[in-house]
Design an enzyme around this catalytic site. Sequence first.
Site, PDB file in Angstrom:
ATOM      1  N   ARG A   1      -9.174  -1.616  -3.505  1.00 40.96           N
ATOM      2  CA  ARG A   1      -8.069  -2.347  -3.402  1.00 40.96           C
ATOM      3  C   ARG A   1      -6.647  -1.763  -4.275  1.00 40.96           C
ATOM      4  O   ARG A   1      -5.670  -2.205  -4.437  1.00 40.96           O
ATOM      5  CB  ARG A   1      -8.104  -3.967  -3.875  1.00 40.96           C
TER       6      ARG A   1
ATOM      7  N   ARG B   1      17.204   4.579   2.245  1.00 41.24           N
ATOM      8  CA  ARG B   1      16.494   5.756   2.250  1.00 41.24           C
ATOM      9  C   ARG B   1      16.323   6.444   3.531  1.00 41.24           C
ATOM     10  O   ARG B   1      15.890   7.642   3.557  1.00 41.24           O
ATOM     11  CB  ARG B   1      14.903   5.201   1.831  1.00 41.24           C
TER      12      ARG B   1
ATOM     13  N   LYS C   1      15.861  12.833  -4.588  1.00 35.69           N
ATOM     14  CA  LYS C   1      15.008  12.450  -3.728  1.00 35.69           C
ATOM     15  C   LYS C   1      14.779  11.110  -4.591  1.00 35.69           C
ATOM     16  O   LYS C   1      14.377   9.941  -4.207  1.00 35.69           O
ATOM     17  CB  LYS C   1      13.744  13.034  -3.175  1.00 35.69           C
TER      18      LYS C   1
ATOM     19  N   HIS D   1       6.349  22.389  11.379  1.00 36.30           N
ATOM     20  CA  HIS D   1       7.291  21.325  10.840  1.00 36.30           C
ATOM     21  C   HIS D   1       8.566  22.002  10.357  1.00 36.30           C
ATOM     22  O   HIS D   1       9.634  21.277  10.673  1.00 36.30           O
ATOM     23  CB  HIS D   1       6.488  20.535   9.834  1.00 36.30           C
TER      24      HIS D   1
ATOM     25  N   GLU E   1      13.497  21.443   3.958  1.00 36.07           N
ATOM     26  CA  GLU E   1      13.520  20.102   3.226  1.00 36.07           C
ATOM     27  C   GLU E   1      14.669  20.221   2.153  1.00 36.07           C
ATOM     28  O   GLU E   1      15.285  19.335   2.005  1.00 36.07           O
ATOM     29  CB  GLU E   1      12.173  19.681   2.819  1.00 36.07           C
TER      30      GLU E   1
ATOM     31  N   HIS F   1      10.560  15.940  14.738  1.00 38.14           N
ATOM     32  CA  HIS F   1       9.489  15.519  15.380  1.00 38.14           C
ATOM     33  C   HIS F   1       9.337  15.318  16.814  1.00 38.14           C
ATOM     34  O   HIS F   1       8.272  15.627  17.345  1.00 38.14           O
ATOM     35  CB  HIS F   1       9.366  13.536  14.721  1.00 38.14           C
TER      36      HIS F   1
ATOM     37  N   LYS G   1       4.906   7.346  -0.186  1.00 38.12           N
ATOM     38  CA  LYS G   1       4.595   7.271   1.500  1.00 38.12           C
ATOM     39  C   LYS G   1       2.883   7.992   1.360  1.00 38.12           C
ATOM     40  O   LYS G   1       3.218   9.181   0.934  1.00 38.12           O
ATOM     41  CB  LYS G   1       5.287   7.842   2.385  1.00 38.12           C
TER      42      LYS G   1
ATOM     43  N   HIS H   1      15.412  14.773  11.186  1.00 32.37           N
ATOM     44  CA  HIS H   1      13.953  14.682  11.556  1.00 32.37           C
ATOM     45  C   HIS H   1      13.640  13.635  12.971  1.00 32.37           C
ATOM     46  O   HIS H   1      12.485  14.068  13.418  1.00 32.37           O
ATOM     47  CB  HIS H   1      13.103  13.802  10.319  1.00 32.37           C
TER      48      HIS H   1
ATOM     49  N   GLU I   1      11.774   1.975   1.888  1.00 32.48           N
ATOM     50  CA  GLU I   1      12.423   2.162   3.331  1.00 32.48           C
ATOM     51  C   GLU I   1      12.918   1.193   3.857  1.00 32.48           C
ATOM     52  O   GLU I   1      12.799   0.850   5.236  1.00 32.48           O
ATOM     53  CB  GLU I   1      11.735   3.249   4.120  1.00 32.48           C
TER      54      GLU I   1
ATOM     55  N   ASN J   1      15.997  11.356   6.603  1.00 28.29           N
ATOM     56  CA  ASN J   1      15.443  11.692   7.795  1.00 28.29           C
ATOM     57  C   ASN J   1      16.391  12.554   8.629  1.00 28.29           C
ATOM     58  O   ASN J   1      16.259  12.806   9.936  1.00 28.29           O
ATOM     59  CB  ASN J   1      15.210  10.232   8.626  1.00 28.29           C
TER      60      ASN J   1
HETATM   61  N1  NAD Z   1       4.868  11.489   2.179  1.00 26.68           N
HETATM   62  C1  NAD Z   1       5.901  11.987   2.370  1.00 26.68           C
HETATM   63  O1  NAD Z   1       6.836  11.375   2.003  1.00 26.68           O
HETATM   64  C2  NAD Z   1       6.011  13.222   2.999  1.00 26.68           C
HETATM   65  C3  NAD Z   1       7.097  14.080   3.176  1.00 26.68           C
HETATM   66  C4  NAD Z   1       7.078  15.455   3.858  1.00 26.68           C
HETATM   67  C5  NAD Z   1       5.737  15.930   4.353  1.00 26.68           C
HETATM   68  N2  NAD Z   1       4.829  14.996   4.209  1.00 26.68           N
HETATM   69  C6  NAD Z   1       3.542  15.458   4.711  1.00 26.68           C
HETATM   70  O2  NAD Z   1       3.235  16.694   3.969  1.00 26.68           O
HETATM   71  C7  NAD Z   1       2.574  17.792   4.977  1.00 26.68           C
HETATM   72  C8  NAD Z   1       2.957  18.910   4.868  1.00 26.68           C
HETATM   73  O3  NAD Z   1       2.946  19.522   3.477  1.00 26.68           O
HETATM   74  P1  NAD Z   1       2.711  20.910   3.122  1.00 26.68           P
HETATM   75  O4  NAD Z   1       3.476  21.682   3.856  1.00 26.68           O
HETATM   76  O5  NAD Z   1       2.456  20.979   1.638  1.00 26.68           O
HETATM   77  O6  NAD Z   1       1.161  21.273   3.806  1.00 26.68           O
HETATM   78  P2  NAD Z   1      -0.370  21.326   3.571  1.00 26.68           P
HETATM   79  O7  NAD Z   1      -0.693  20.462   2.276  1.00 26.68           O
HETATM   80  O8  NAD Z   1      -1.008  21.515   4.534  1.00 26.68           O
HETATM   81  O9  NAD Z   1      -0.015  22.771   2.821  1.00 26.68           O
HETATM   82  C9  NAD Z   1       0.328  23.967   3.459  1.00 26.68           C
HETATM   83  C10 NAD Z   1      -0.938  25.049   3.207  1.00 26.68           C
HETATM   84  O10 NAD Z   1      -0.602  25.539   1.781  1.00 26.68           O
HETATM   85  C11 NAD Z   1      -1.932  25.427   1.149  1.00 26.68           C
HETATM   86  N3  NAD Z   1      -1.350  25.583  -0.208  1.00 26.68           N
HETATM   87  C12 NAD Z   1      -0.789  24.589  -0.714  1.00 26.68           C
HETATM   88  N4  NAD Z   1      -0.411  24.624  -1.901  1.00 26.68           N
HETATM   89  C13 NAD Z   1      -0.663  26.122  -2.365  1.00 26.68           C
HETATM   90  C14 NAD Z   1      -0.605  26.949  -3.413  1.00 26.68           C
HETATM   91  N5  NAD Z   1       0.307  26.586  -4.612  1.00 26.68           N
HETATM   92  N6  NAD Z   1      -1.377  28.134  -3.287  1.00 26.68           N
HETATM   93  C15 NAD Z   1      -1.916  28.619  -2.294  1.00 26.68           C
HETATM   94  N7  NAD Z   1      -1.841  27.774  -0.933  1.00 26.68           N
HETATM   95  C16 NAD Z   1      -1.413  26.384  -1.177  1.00 26.68           C
HETATM   96  C17 NAD Z   1      -2.505  24.529   1.728  1.00 26.68           C
HETATM   97  O11 NAD Z   1      -3.876  24.644   1.293  1.00 26.68           O
HETATM   98  C18 NAD Z   1      -2.072  24.506   3.124  1.00 26.68           C
HETATM   99  O12 NAD Z   1      -3.193  25.493   3.621  1.00 26.68           O
HETATM  100  C19 NAD Z   1       2.541  17.002   6.241  1.00 26.68           C
HETATM  101  O13 NAD Z   1       1.537  16.231   6.430  1.00 26.68           O
HETATM  102  C20 NAD Z   1       3.662  15.798   6.097  1.00 26.68           C
HETATM  103  O14 NAD Z   1       3.487  14.904   7.202  1.00 26.68           O
HETATM  104  C21 NAD Z   1       4.827  13.672   3.533  1.00 26.68           C
END
Ligand code: NAD
Length: 327
Positions: A83, A203, A189, A226, A147, A214, A105, A210, A199, A207
Amino acid sequence: VIISDARVAPLHGRPLARRLRRAGLATRLVTFPAGERYKTRRTKERIEDDLLRLEVGRDAAVLAVGGGVTGDLAGFVAATWQRGIPLVQVPTSLVAMVDAALGGKTAVNLPGGKNLVGSFHHPWGVYADMEALATLPEAPFREGLAEVVKTAAIADARLFEWLEGSLAPVRARRAATIETMVTRCIRIKRGIVERDPHEAGRRAVLNFGHTVAHALERVSGFRLSHGAAVAIGLCVEAGIACERTGFPSGHADRLERLLDLMGLPTRLPPTLDPRAIAAATRSDKKRRRGRARYALPVRLGSALPGHDPTVEVDDRELLRALAALRR
Ligand SMILES: NC(=O)c1ccc[n+]([C@@H]2O[C@H](COP(=O)([O-])OP(=O)(O)OC[C@H]3O[C@@H](n4cnc5c(N)ncnc54)[C@H](O)[C@@H]3O)[C@@H](O)[C@H]2O)c1
């Protein structure tokens, strides 16, 4: 419990586990395969099976060490394990540092769409170590820059100008420059999500770009990354803003130039059908009564004011903005 993907675990997860153990904390490392396609219910279930095997109780905390995928997935595990147990975000990608690790999120994807199952689970803390970025490959680094540009465009004209003047050190990842950039984005942020943690309204400014991004990801069958989709989405939505909010066309040009100089795309790929993109915007999560909502800026550094910073945009307006990016 440190949760990391298999790529980040040896680079940052394991060293951190060692340091915590040396500091006297019982620490376990749980890993899963790297990549967006593993941000699923199935991976969550496997991680939960590991937690059960490791006898992780309610006195534990989850440390999500990795990019946004790890933060979202490990965050969702922490949100529901017994939980809910405390979560600490340790972002290692630029996307995670400036965006995903902040704001609570958490989610996994379903075959029918991204982030469809999840919850708000705000972290106890977010520890971003700039040195982690040294191992991040170029492509995910650029994703993060999209971003960063978005954040500046909706909330901080001075940050936008600073980025325009700091292109070389940003692209060379000069430590002091990156730290300034990340810190400013985190402050922005945090300021936004603290006022609207679930949100409910304001907030949504985050977007910007976005709704179209998307749709582009979906229509491209997720071949468009992305970050690339966000960059193009920002340009399309800036075009819509010129018509709808009086966003100056000179500001739209600056936005496009900055993204371009950062190595991000600003043109619509010719293979993507504008009508399919328009249709895809209507199934966006942010839609209301089947109509897409757009969070638009009024000028660089300022979004639409008020509790609800979004407007409804019809297909004609969207198709005009898409056509302008074909030229
Ligand atoms: N929760 C939120 O508010 C929010 C906001 C934006 C994005 N997201 C989510 O985040 C994801 C995208 O994030 P991302 O681009 O970090 O993706 P990711 O976590 O897949 O990382 C991208 C790649 O980089 C590698 N990596 C990460 N840090 C590293 C480092 N320091 N050294 C070497 N390799 C490294 C990872 O293994 C992966 O292969 C999506 O799923 C998206 O939906 C969430």
